[in-house]
Design a protein around this motif. Structure first.
Motif, PDB file in Angstrom:
ATOM      1  N   THR A   1       2.999  14.233  36.291  1.00  0.00           N
ATOM      2  CA  THR A   1       3.400  12.993  36.951  1.00  0.00           C
ATOM      3  C   THR A   1       3.710  13.273  38.412  1.00  0.00           C
ATOM      4  N   LEU A   2       3.207  12.428  39.296  1.00  0.00           N
ATOM      5  CA  LEU A   2       3.419  12.614  40.733  1.00  0.00           C
ATOM      6  C   LEU A   2       4.892  12.475  41.091  1.00  0.00           C
ATOM      7  N   CYS A   3       5.401  13.461  41.834  1.00  0.00           N
ATOM      8  CA  CYS A   3       6.814  13.468  42.239  1.00  0.00           C
ATOM      9  C   CYS A   3       7.016  13.515  43.748  1.00  0.00           C
ATOM     10  N   GLY A   4       6.019  13.979  44.486  1.00  0.00           N
ATOM     11  CA  GLY A   4       6.218  14.089  45.925  1.00  0.00           C
ATOM     12  C   GLY A   4       5.028  14.697  46.642  1.00  0.00           C
ATOM     13  N   TRP A   5       5.304  15.141  47.866  1.00  0.00           N
ATOM     14  CA  TRP A   5       4.271  15.646  48.777  1.00  0.00           C
ATOM     15  C   TRP A   5       4.880  16.723  49.650  1.00  0.00           C
TER      16      TRP A   5
END
Length: 252
Positions: A164-168
């Protein structure tokens, strides 16, 4: 390990896509001083033609192409080739550069409401299995699912153990943008082939010029955005003139 997520139904399989072709191609000079990068030729076929034919292999024959830089050349090539066998619609951005996120929003009226769709970049060539991405997207009940990999880059998307995408993160500058807290993250490169649910348009707060990365990071706070790791297939960013030789070896 490849997982079998079961058969795709007609309703869950994307039949439409948006190819981003509006960029100025500043890294691809001198070609882009006179031409759009999407028409750069790799072994006799333009990047745009190759991407349209790539999508056709997965039953995606309704394609929106956004145009800005030398838009007339792209439109002319599409008309002369009769879309290389696909129905190709033009999203006209000649008035302003909108970046990828703004380009997506601008193309909304050309997409079939309620149906999932795919996006890809004209300057990326790959043989990534789109059906695998679509199955992954469906299995995870995600709003957006993107292809990611472990290739080296300076800017990474951050994912938790459940993809799951959490940041950059920009490893060159140390800048980080965190959308949701998690104890551990894995950094993966963004590979520019993305599956969307049409309902994404109900949740876009931005207007005008904005990037898809900004949209992903905003939506990741409240929605499920997933990254599917892919390996063993071909992928090349034809972003610079020296990339042409690499692409021609990979895609004869």
């Amino acid at each position: 390990m490849t997982m079998d997520h079961g058969p795709l139904t007609i309703n869950s399989r994307p039949r439409q896509a948006l190819i981003f072709c509006a960029g100025l191609g500043t890294r691809f000079k001198p070609w882009t001083d006179q031409h759009p990068k999407a028409l750069a030729v790799i072994n006799g076929r333009s990047l745009l033609q190759r991407n349209i034919e790539y999508l056709q292999q997965y039953g995606i024959t309704r394609v929106i192409v956004n145009v800005h830089h030398f838009a007339d050349q792209i439109i002319d090539a599409i008309e002369k080739s009769r879309g290389w066998g696909s129905e190709v619609l033009i999203s006209d951005e000649t008035d302003a550069v909108l970046e990828t996120g703004g380009g997506l929003l601008k193309a909304r009226p050309l997409l079939t409401p309620g149906e999932p769709f795919l996006t890809c970049n004209a300057d990326i060539l790959t043989d990534l299995d789109i059906h695998a991405l679509t199955r992954f997207h469906k299995e995870n009940d995600a709003l957006i699912s993107m292809a990611v990999s472990e290739r080296k880059t300076s800017r990474y998307l951050l994912f938790d153990a459940e993809n799951t995408l959490c940041g950059w993160r920009n490893i060159a500058t140390g800048e980080e943008r965190i959308s949701r807290a998690t104890s551990t993250t894995r950094q993966r490169a963004y590979d520019c082939v993305v599956a969307f649910n049409y309902e994404v348009f109900d949740h876009i707060p931005f207007t005008g010029k904005f990037s898809l990365i900004d949209l992903y990071l905003h939506l990741a706070k409240t929605h499920t955005i997933k990254g599917m790791e892919h390996a063993g297939d071909r992928w090349v960013d034809v972003g610079k003139p020296e990339s042409v030789a690499v692409a021609e070896k990979m895609f004869p």
